[in-house]
Design an enzyme around this catalytic site. Structure first.
Site, PDB file in Angstrom:
ATOM      1  N   CYS A   1       2.630   7.530   7.271  1.00 25.12           N
ATOM      2  CA  CYS A   1       2.932   7.161   5.888  1.00 25.12           C
ATOM      3  C   CYS A   1       3.668   8.287   5.167  1.00 25.12           C
ATOM      4  CB  CYS A   1       1.640   6.824   5.144  1.00 25.12           C
ATOM      5  SG  CYS A   1       1.906   6.276   3.444  1.00 25.12           S
TER       6      CYS A   1
ATOM      7  N   CYS B   1      -5.306   0.345   1.152  1.00 29.37           N
ATOM      8  CA  CYS B   1      -4.051   0.720   0.479  1.00 29.37           C
ATOM      9  C   CYS B   1      -3.958  -0.034  -0.843  1.00 29.37           C
ATOM     10  CB  CYS B   1      -2.862   0.405   1.390  1.00 29.37           C
ATOM     11  SG  CYS B   1      -1.319   1.202   0.895  1.00 29.37           S
TER      12      CYS B   1
ATOM     13  N   TYR C   1       7.331 -17.449   1.873  1.00 27.57           N
ATOM     14  CA  TYR C   1       6.109 -16.713   2.201  1.00 27.57           C
ATOM     15  C   TYR C   1       5.091 -17.618   2.893  1.00 27.57           C
ATOM     16  CZ  TYR C   1       1.426 -14.997   1.879  1.00 27.57           C
ATOM     17  OH  TYR C   1       0.136 -14.677   2.221  1.00 27.57           O
TER      18      TYR C   1
ATOM     19  N   CYS D   1      -7.247   5.374   6.165  1.00 27.24           N
ATOM     20  CA  CYS D   1      -6.160   4.472   6.523  1.00 27.24           C
ATOM     21  C   CYS D   1      -5.703   4.704   7.962  1.00 27.24           C
ATOM     22  CB  CYS D   1      -4.979   4.680   5.577  1.00 27.24           C
ATOM     23  SG  CYS D   1      -3.595   3.566   5.932  1.00 27.24           S
TER      24      CYS D   1
ATOM     25  N   ASP E   1       3.493 -10.494   1.174  1.00 28.38           N
ATOM     26  CA  ASP E   1       2.903 -10.767  -0.132  1.00 28.38           C
ATOM     27  C   ASP E   1       2.799  -9.449  -0.892  1.00 28.38           C
ATOM     28  OD1 ASP E   1       0.792  -9.419   1.060  1.00 28.38           O
ATOM     29  OD2 ASP E   1      -0.694 -10.985   0.684  1.00 28.38           O
TER      30      ASP E   1
ATOM     31  N   GLU F   1      -3.627 -20.539   1.997  1.00 30.67           N
ATOM     32  CA  GLU F   1      -2.475 -19.800   1.495  1.00 30.67           C
ATOM     33  C   GLU F   1      -2.003 -20.352   0.156  1.00 30.67           C
ATOM     34  OE1 GLU F   1      -1.241 -17.054   2.400  1.00 30.67           O
ATOM     35  OE2 GLU F   1      -2.337 -16.801   4.289  1.00 30.67           O
TER      36      GLU F   1
ATOM     37  N   CYS G   1      -6.684   6.870   1.353  1.00 30.24           N
ATOM     38  CA  CYS G   1      -5.790   7.331   2.419  1.00 30.24           C
ATOM     39  C   CYS G   1      -6.553   7.967   3.577  1.00 30.24           C
ATOM     40  CB  CYS G   1      -4.763   8.308   1.860  1.00 30.24           C
ATOM     41  SG  CYS G   1      -3.632   7.565   0.648  1.00 30.24           S
TER      42      CYS G   1
END
Length: 348
Positions: free
Chosen positions: A217, A201, A131, A211, A149, A48, A208
């Site tokens: 959405c 995305c 985060y 997805c 994020d 991270e 899309c």
């Protein structure tokens, strides 16, 4: 989105992740997790920190080298600062490397080599912000912390069709992301959100049709997915300038210095130079016949562009690093550019 839709969206996302999770050297995949494997908090933390402001592709080799050389946090804590900075060279944002060592030493000395298992406890460690603390707590300890994020911000902005531009929208997007965060499998959920943003995305031309959240959405329904999230215009970056000095002694030794811990490229090895200002003054480190390399070096930092005139000389004196001990690969990217520019001005 209604409560029942949020629950259904979360289930659809995890089902997709179980099929499509990216394979990462620091990740315990969904099948392994289902079989009882547990993520190593050290590896989660290290990945991270490395991934901040950096791509997965750029981090893979660095992560492999770090974990081969320092497989446990106690070993990283005992490493020499210069060795860690050299391994980090080229990854950028060098304050991360300095904080990496501070954090590793705090974990080793104050926590017996074990990372705290809550986001609150993790935030108390050097260099760990909200985060990173949420990511470690969620992925390594199954705390239902909300991990946000850039990928998650984009997914959430599109799911709810949030028109408020970033960065003003961050609190709103975090609150919406929290509504999706489940109490079961929160770590897999966090990684699924990241994977969805990175692979489907995407910032431009989101796919899309593939997805798993398309039916939930709002942006897809309105045909505006590619326009979100909105972003406030960025101010134009100023340009600064400076001089960099590359000196070689008769045996080929190189004059190097370690930059102060604080500031840009802090703690890294590099060439002496002037201040980086709008109108710099020459400030050679020693008296010599300096000649200018044909090409200047250009580099961009987060908040400004930099242009360096590279000066080269043959000289004698103290402080030269023997050529056999000099590895350009240990230099940060900017200093490697300086070294490359200097080659054309060097005479045998």
């Amino acid at each position: 989105m209604r409560d029942e839709d949020e629950s259904a969206a979360g289930a659809a996302l995890l089902a997709w992740y179980d099929r499509a999770a990216r394979v990462m050297p620091w990740r315990v995949g969904p099948a392994e997790r289902a079989a009882g494997a547990r993520p190593d908090p050290y590896r989660v933390w290290l990945s991270e920190v490395m991934l901040q402001q950096t791509t997965v592709a750029a981090v893979r080799d660095y992560f492999r080298r770090f974990t081969e050389r320092w497989p446990r946090v106690e070993e990283l804590a005992g490493a020499e600062d210069a060795d860690v900075m050299a391994e980090w060279a080229g990854l950028g944002y060098y304050a991360r490397a300095r904080n990496l060592l501070k954090c590793a030493r705090a974990v080793a000395q104050d926590h017996g080599g074990h990372f705290p298992d809550t986001a609150d406890g993790l935030r108390a460690l050097p260099g760990i912000g909200p985060y990173t603390a949420a990511a470690i707590a969620s992925i390594a300890h199954d705390e239902p912390a909300t991990v946000v994020d850039g990928n998650v911000e984009r997914v959430v902005a599109r799911l709810w069709a949030v028109e408020t531009p970033l960065p003003v929208a961050k609190p709103e997007l975090t609150a919406l992301a929290a509504r999706l965060t489940p109490r079961t499998r929160p770590g897999d959920h966090a990684q699924a959100m990241m994977d969805l943003g990175a692979t489907i995305c995407t910032p431009r031309k989101p796919v899309c049709a593939l997805c798993p959240l398309r039916g939930f959405c709002a942006a897809a329904a309105q045909g505006v997915a590619e326009t979100l999230p909105r972003k406030a215009p960025k101010p134009e970056k100023p340009t600064r300038a400076g001089f960099a000095y590359v000196a070689l002694d008769p045996s080929g030794g190189v004059l190097l210095e370690r930059r102060p811990d604080k500031g840009l490229l802090g703690g890294t090895l590099g060439f002496p130079g002037s201040d980086w200002v709008e109108a710099p003054h020459p400030n050679p480190p020693l008296t010599a016949e300096w000649i200018e390399a044909p090409a200047e070096v250009r580099h961009t930092f987060t908040h400004f562009h930099l242009r360096l005139r590279v000066m080269v000389a043959r000289a004698e004196g103290e402080g030269f690093t023997p050529r056999a001990a000099f590895r350009p690969a240990d230099l940060p990217t900017l200093m490697r550019k300086v070294w490359d520019a200097a080659q054309s001005a060097m005479t045998p």
